[in-house]
Design a protein around this motif. Sequence first.
Motif, PDB file in Angstrom:
ATOM      1  N   VAL A 297       0.838  -1.205   0.000  1.00 16.14           N
ATOM      2  CA  VAL A 297       0.000   0.000   0.000  1.00 16.14           C
ATOM      3  C   VAL A 297       0.872   1.254   0.000  1.00 16.14           C
ATOM      4  O   VAL A 297       0.646   2.192  -0.784  1.00 16.14           O
ATOM      5  CB  VAL A 297      -0.953  -0.004   1.214  1.00 16.14           C
ATOM      6  N   LEU A 298       1.877   1.284   0.879  1.00 20.30           N
ATOM      7  CA  LEU A 298       2.769   2.446   0.931  1.00 20.30           C
ATOM      8  C   LEU A 298       3.500   2.630  -0.388  1.00 20.30           C
ATOM      9  O   LEU A 298       3.625   3.756  -0.906  1.00 20.30           O
ATOM     10  CB  LEU A 298       3.776   2.281   2.073  1.00 20.30           C
ATOM     11  N   GLY A 299       3.993   1.527  -0.962  1.00 18.61           N
ATOM     12  CA  GLY A 299       4.716   1.625  -2.224  1.00 18.61           C
ATOM     13  C   GLY A 299       3.827   2.082  -3.370  1.00 18.61           C
ATOM     14  O   GLY A 299       4.212   2.942  -4.161  1.00 18.61           O
ATOM     15  N   ALA A 300       2.612   1.508  -3.470  1.00 20.75           N
ATOM     16  CA  ALA A 300       1.706   1.868  -4.561  1.00 20.75           C
ATOM     17  C   ALA A 300       1.275   3.326  -4.467  1.00 20.75           C
ATOM     18  O   ALA A 300       1.260   4.054  -5.475  1.00 20.75           O
ATOM     19  CB  ALA A 300       0.483   0.954  -4.545  1.00 20.75           C
ATOM     20  N   LEU A 301       0.930   3.764  -3.238  1.00 21.99           N
ATOM     21  CA  LEU A 301       0.548   5.175  -3.080  1.00 21.99           C
ATOM     22  C   LEU A 301       1.731   6.106  -3.354  1.00 21.99           C
ATOM     23  O   LEU A 301       1.575   7.174  -3.957  1.00 21.99           O
ATOM     24  CB  LEU A 301       0.011   5.409  -1.668  1.00 21.99           C
ATOM     25  N   ASP A 342       8.373   5.977 -20.209  1.00 21.93           N
ATOM     26  CA  ASP A 342       9.275   6.166 -19.074  1.00 21.93           C
ATOM     27  C   ASP A 342       8.528   6.045 -17.753  1.00 21.93           C
ATOM     28  O   ASP A 342       9.017   5.409 -16.803  1.00 21.93           O
ATOM     29  CB  ASP A 342       9.950   7.538 -19.158  1.00 21.93           C
ATOM     30  N   PHE A 343       7.343   6.634 -17.675  1.00 27.83           N
ATOM     31  CA  PHE A 343       6.554   6.552 -16.450  1.00 27.83           C
ATOM     32  C   PHE A 343       6.124   5.106 -16.175  1.00 27.83           C
ATOM     33  O   PHE A 343       6.079   4.679 -15.019  1.00 27.83           O
ATOM     34  CB  PHE A 343       5.324   7.455 -16.551  1.00 27.83           C
ATOM     35  N   VAL A 344       5.825   4.356 -17.249  1.00 28.47           N
ATOM     36  CA  VAL A 344       5.370   2.974 -17.075  1.00 28.47           C
ATOM     37  C   VAL A 344       6.493   2.104 -16.523  1.00 28.47           C
ATOM     38  O   VAL A 344       6.316   1.378 -15.533  1.00 28.47           O
ATOM     39  CB  VAL A 344       4.840   2.415 -18.402  1.00 28.47           C
ATOM     40  N   TRP A 345       7.688   2.166 -17.178  1.00 28.78           N
ATOM     41  CA  TRP A 345       8.757   1.278 -16.710  1.00 28.78           C
ATOM     42  C   TRP A 345       9.286   1.699 -15.343  1.00 28.78           C
ATOM     43  O   TRP A 345       9.675   0.836 -14.531  1.00 28.78           O
ATOM     44  CB  TRP A 345       9.875   1.156 -17.735  1.00 28.78           C
ATOM     45  N   VAL A 346       9.280   2.983 -15.053  1.00 25.97           N
ATOM     46  CA  VAL A 346       9.698   3.434 -13.721  1.00 25.97           C
ATOM     47  C   VAL A 346       8.735   2.896 -12.665  1.00 25.97           C
ATOM     48  O   VAL A 346       9.153   2.417 -11.599  1.00 25.97           O
ATOM     49  CB  VAL A 346       9.766   4.972 -13.675  1.00 25.97           C
ATOM     50  N   SER A 347       7.431   2.962 -12.953  1.00 23.28           N
ATOM     51  CA  SER A 347       6.435   2.475 -11.994  1.00 23.28           C
ATOM     52  C   SER A 347       6.564   0.973 -11.784  1.00 23.28           C
ATOM     53  O   SER A 347       6.505   0.483 -10.647  1.00 23.28           O
ATOM     54  CB  SER A 347       5.025   2.816 -12.495  1.00 23.28           C
ATOM     55  N   CYS A 348       6.762   0.232 -12.873  1.00 23.62           N
ATOM     56  CA  CYS A 348       6.861  -1.231 -12.762  1.00 23.62           C
ATOM     57  C   CYS A 348       8.095  -1.644 -11.960  1.00 23.62           C
ATOM     58  O   CYS A 348       8.010  -2.481 -11.046  1.00 23.62           O
ATOM     59  CB  CYS A 348       6.895  -1.858 -14.156  1.00 23.62           C
ATOM     60  N   PHE A 349       9.244  -1.068 -12.278  1.00 24.03           N
ATOM     61  CA  PHE A 349      10.465  -1.423 -11.553  1.00 24.03           C
ATOM     62  C   PHE A 349      10.397  -0.976 -10.103  1.00 24.03           C
ATOM     63  O   PHE A 349      10.880  -1.671  -9.198  1.00 24.03           O
ATOM     64  CB  PHE A 349      11.684  -0.810 -12.251  1.00 24.03           C
ATOM     65  N   SER A 350       9.804   0.183  -9.861  1.00 19.03           N
ATOM     66  CA  SER A 350       9.690   0.672  -8.488  1.00 19.03           C
ATOM     67  C   SER A 350       8.780  -0.228  -7.665  1.00 19.03           C
ATOM     68  O   SER A 350       9.068  -0.535  -6.499  1.00 19.03           O
ATOM     69  CB  SER A 350       9.155   2.110  -8.481  1.00 19.03           C
ATOM     70  N   LEU A 351       7.668  -0.664  -8.273  1.00 20.20           N
ATOM     71  CA  LEU A 351       6.764  -1.563  -7.566  1.00 20.20           C
ATOM     72  C   LEU A 351       7.450  -2.887  -7.265  1.00 20.20           C
ATOM     73  O   LEU A 351       7.259  -3.479  -6.190  1.00 20.20           O
ATOM     74  CB  LEU A 351       5.506  -1.784  -8.405  1.00 20.20           C
ATOM     75  N   LEU A 352       8.282  -3.366  -8.196  1.00 21.29           N
ATOM     76  CA  LEU A 352       9.020  -4.610  -7.964  1.00 21.29           C
ATOM     77  C   LEU A 352       9.993  -4.452  -6.797  1.00 21.29           C
ATOM     78  O   LEU A 352      10.101  -5.343  -5.936  1.00 21.29           O
ATOM     79  CB  LEU A 352       9.776  -4.998  -9.239  1.00 21.29           C
ATOM     80  N   VAL A 353      10.690  -3.316  -6.752  1.00 20.10           N
ATOM     81  CA  VAL A 353      11.634  -3.070  -5.661  1.00 20.10           C
ATOM     82  C   VAL A 353      10.900  -2.990  -4.332  1.00 20.10           C
ATOM     83  O   VAL A 353      11.357  -3.544  -3.314  1.00 20.10           O
ATOM     84  CB  VAL A 353      12.416  -1.765  -5.923  1.00 20.10           C
ATOM     85  N   VAL A 354       9.737  -2.332  -4.322  1.00 17.81           N
ATOM     86  CA  VAL A 354       8.956  -2.216  -3.093  1.00 17.81           C
ATOM     87  C   VAL A 354       8.485  -3.588  -2.615  1.00 17.81           C
ATOM     88  O   VAL A 354       8.538  -3.907  -1.409  1.00 17.81           O
ATOM     89  CB  VAL A 354       7.755  -1.273  -3.324  1.00 17.81           C
ATOM     90  N   MET A 355       8.045  -4.427  -3.538  1.00 14.64           N
ATOM     91  CA  MET A 355       7.586  -5.774  -3.167  1.00 14.64           C
ATOM     92  C   MET A 355       8.737  -6.614  -2.622  1.00 14.64           C
ATOM     93  O   MET A 355       8.572  -7.362  -1.646  1.00 14.64           O
ATOM     94  CB  MET A 355       6.951  -6.441  -4.384  1.00 14.64           C
TER      95      MET A 355
END
Length: 375
Positions: A297-301, A342-355
Amino acid sequence: MRFVWFLALRQLRYRRTQSLITLLGVAVGIMVLTTALSLTNGFIRGLVEATLKAVPHLYLQSLNPENSPAPPAHPEVVGQAPVLLTKALLTRRAEAGRSAGADFATLIGLGEGGQAVYPDLDLSRLREGSIVLGSALARSLGAYPGDKLFLVSINQKRIQLEVVATFQTGNYLLDAGFAFTTLADTRELLEQPSALSGYQFRLRDPDKAPEVGVALAGRHYFPQTWQSSNRTLIEQLALQKRVIGIVVFLIVVVAALGMASVLVLTVIEKTPDIALLRVMGAGSAQVAGVFALQGLVLGALGILMGNLLGFGLSSYFRWRPVEIPGELYFLTRLPVDIKTSDFVWVSCFSLLVVMLASLLPLWRALRIKPGEVLR
């Protein structure tokens, strides 16, 4: 699942300050990364567009300057002109209140059709006996439309031309080093009445320059595309974008690790409560899921907020570009190019790191043994 959501959201509300700081850490990392990528995209696009204003898409260099037959027609060609290239010293005499000026420049002697090859430059006033200067070159010489310049070749031949206009591409190196004359004047300067360096072309699609060059070259010409002429620059810009992306992405990694440390401390602090929940019937997966869900939740928000902040900041810089010194960075202002990819791949990689970061508190929660804690 409702039980897991209830505990996760309650814990987030209970630790509002920590949750907000963790969320902002991720958001700031995403904002910085997306803004940096947008600025880098704009810099690359702006530099390429500025370069193509004064650089032909395709140049067929003649293998024999005295024997340069016209190349065949091609459907991709929208403009072509014979050209003679040379280096020359440009000088202007001193006048009352004005000191003399002198500088070297690359002369582009254009034949018929030159305006079609350079549609973004105003060459309509270019006639025999005249010259069009780059804006930075004109400032260096202190020359204005109507002034007379002397051009001196390597053979010490000197001719006089009148400045009729200036051009500005936005690429400082081109504006400071290029000047346009007529083919006849360049031949007179070089004392070669029939010489020809080759032909310059403008294409419908600049990316097709390599294949068009092969089709038109034949036995008399060597094709040079704008990509090959600027290969080093293009590769450096691509490497620069990758390096910036990797370095700035580390901010997101640091923020994710900070979030993981907060959740691990929460697990340690709540160890007695976790043991009670386990005794009362809560499964180990449910308890671990509470902390994993908090991280998600924290990562997605944070990612969502970071994308919004990054888009807003990038839009601001697109509205009000940053002025930069052209002598150092080639462009006079920093453009912005916002790309959805750029926004898509940044979001995907960031969500992976958060998980991945959320696995640490989850693993810690799974290791708690209720019997030992209660004893």
